[in-house]
Design a protein around this motif. Structure first.
Motif, PDB file in Angstrom:
ATOM      1  N   ALA A 186       0.827  -1.208   0.000  1.00  0.00           N
ATOM      2  CA  ALA A 186       0.000   0.000   0.000  1.00  0.00           C
ATOM      3  C   ALA A 186       0.859   1.254   0.000  1.00  0.00           C
ATOM      4  O   ALA A 186       0.530   2.243  -0.653  1.00  0.00           O
ATOM      5  CB  ALA A 186      -0.927  -0.010   1.217  1.00  0.00           C
ATOM      6  N   SER A 191      -4.350   2.115   1.741  1.00  0.00           N
ATOM      7  CA  SER A 191      -4.150   3.011   0.599  1.00  0.00           C
ATOM      8  C   SER A 191      -5.229   4.087   0.546  1.00  0.00           C
ATOM      9  O   SER A 191      -5.021   5.138  -0.057  1.00  0.00           O
ATOM     10  CB  SER A 191      -4.154   2.219  -0.709  1.00  0.00           C
ATOM     11  OG  SER A 191      -5.393   1.587  -0.870  1.00  0.00           O
ATOM     12  N   ASP A 192      -6.381   3.817   1.180  1.00  0.00           N
ATOM     13  CA  ASP A 192      -7.455   4.815   1.166  1.00  0.00           C
ATOM     14  C   ASP A 192      -7.234   5.924   2.195  1.00  0.00           C
ATOM     15  O   ASP A 192      -7.865   6.972   2.107  1.00  0.00           O
ATOM     16  CB  ASP A 192      -8.803   4.136   1.456  1.00  0.00           C
ATOM     17  CG  ASP A 192      -9.318   3.411   0.234  1.00  0.00           C
ATOM     18  OD1 ASP A 192      -8.759   3.646  -0.846  1.00  0.00           O
ATOM     19  OD2 ASP A 192     -10.254   2.608   0.365  1.00  0.00           O
TER      20      ASP A 192
END
Lengths: 172, 283
Positions: free
Chosen positions: A23, B57-58
């Motif tokens: 991520a 990732s958000d």
């Protein structure tokens, strides 16, 4: 310590680290291999049979998340688990410098095994550059050392808590 | 069984098995059975990893969105406050426009010269008996000028100091005006009671007066011109004397005045003024 709880903890932590790395830095996540770090962490404290089994499971999990042909990581993980466990049976591997050496060599063996298998079995295999391999070895070794340090700190805290609790029980 | 030999045997078997699996997979480019089995076992973990990765990732996007929304919210709040201020300003302007329209209509309906004045002080302590008004720049008032509102009579100027003037309201206990009933021209004298109501005096018993009759100035007192509406009859009682006992309610709500109209003073010919002065007291 029983290797199977360590396998569960290692699998979860490695997955979390892998996900976090993906991520945060999708392009550089492959430089860090938490699954082989977990394999080595388990293998230095266990016998060869459980170590290679844990290496197999963690290696397959590595394959699952790496996109490589399934089984490459399992093969390398099994081999690394066995070798590290055998090494740890004959040498004292709790010294920091020895640990660093063990982690670095084990990661190097894993990468070399994967590269060799790819060359042998995959006609269109792409061999990573030695700089990238070196970076992977350094990053994964640092992760493994940090992992071992964290475990040591937690063990020390737990022992202190147990001592404190035992002394209180005696006073009562 | 020697454990070391057993470990080596297991290792070789595992490595051979995996090598066979990888080579078969490389040749046929198909998913291995072991992979499918492990996928089934690890899919929950993999999906959880994806969710965790998606959540991680958000986070920057969420923070950026939250920051953007906070900024947008701040801008909208500022715009709302400006809109509210504008609305309040429009409300004031709308009221002012209505008042000015009423004044304009009044000016067009009367032949008298009219000046607009702002009410700057109201004497609430003594039942609104007096007002202080201020005219526009250059406007000077005179004692005795009638003061009206678009809806009716307010009073008269009793003192002047520069642009300011003091107005005695018709409700003042000392105020009096010659009035008549609009319906039959019966005349009388209207006096203030000091409590907001008016008393119509000297209206003969035989005069026809009813509740609701409109009362207007008669133009006989030398102060107010004829035809200014004052109020309506709200009560009629028999006093037992020669006159009716009539109560009149002013049409102007004196407690809400903020602007008034000042008319020119009624000019009485000097010969009549002298005779009036010598003949008796003006109301």
């Amino acid at each position: 310590m029983n290797p199977w709880p360590r396998l569960a903890v290692g699998l979860v932590l490695a997955t979390l680290i892998r996900a976090g790395a993906t991520a945060l830095a999708p392009g550089g996540a492959d430089l860090l291999d938490p699954f082989i770090a977990a394999t080595i962490w388990i293998a230095v404290a266990s016998r060869p049979l459980p170590a290679q089994t844990c290496g197999l499971v963690l290696g397959l999990a590595f394959d699952l998340f790496s996109g490589r042909p399934f089984g490459l990581g399992g093969f390398a993980g099994t081999l690394v688990g066995y070798l590290v466990a055998r090494f740890a049976q004959h040498l004292l591997v709790r010294q920091p410098r020895t640990l660093i050496l063990v982690f670095a060599l084990a990661v190097a063996v894993q990468r070399a095994t994967i590269a060799l298998l790819e060359v042998l079995l995959m006609p269109d295999a792409v061999i990573p550059s030695w700089q990238r391999v070196a970076l992977t070895i350094m990053a994964t070794t640092a992760l493994g050392i940090g992992w071992v340090r964290c475990e040591g700190w937690l063990t020390w805290r737990l022992a202190g808590w147990r001592r404190d609790r035992a002394s209180r029980l005696r006073l009562d | 069984v020697n454990p070391a030999r057993r470990d080596r045997l297991v290792l070789i078997l595992l490595l051979l098995g995996q090598f066979a699996m990888v080579s078969a997979q490389a040749e046929r480019r198909q998913d291995a059975l072991a992979e499918r089995i492990l996928m089934r076992a690890l899919v929950p973990l993999a999906s959880w990893v994806n969710e965790v990765a998606g959540l991680l990732s958000d986070i920057p996007g969420y923070l950026r969105t939250r920051s953007a929304l906070a900024e947008e919210n701040k801008q909208l709040r500022t715009a709302l406050e400006q809109a509210r201020a504008l609305e309040a300003q429009l409300t004031v302007l709308r009221g002012e426009q209505a008042r000015l329209r009423a004044v304009l209509d009044y000016r067009q309906s009367t032949a008298a010269n009219v000046r607009i004045a702002d009410v700057v002080f109201a004497d609430y302590q003594s039942w609104l008996r007096t007002l202080i008004i201020r005219g526009a720049a250059g406007v000077r008032f005179e004692v005795g000028q009638p003061v009206v509102a678009p809806t009716g009579l307010v009073g008269r100027v009793v003192a002047v100091a520069g642009p300011w003037a003091k107005v005695q309201l018709v409700t003042d206990r000392a105020a009096a005006a010659g009035v008549q009933l609009a319906r039959n021209r019966r005349q009388g004298v209207l006096r203030g009671s000091g409590s907001g109501a008016l008393s119509l005096e000297y209206l003969a018993r035989q005069a026809d007066v009813e509740i609701g009759d409109l009362v207007q100035t008669a133009g006989i007192d030398g102060v107010y011109p004829r035809g200014l509406v004052v109020g309506v009859v709200s009560a009629v009682g028999a006093s037992g004397d020669l006159f009716h006992n009539v109560e009149v309610t002013p049409l102007v709500d004196l407690s809400t005045l903020d602007q008034v109209l000042v008319l020119d003073r009624v000019e009485i010919p000097s010969i009549l003024a002298d005779s009036q002065t010598s003949g008796g007291e003006a109301p």
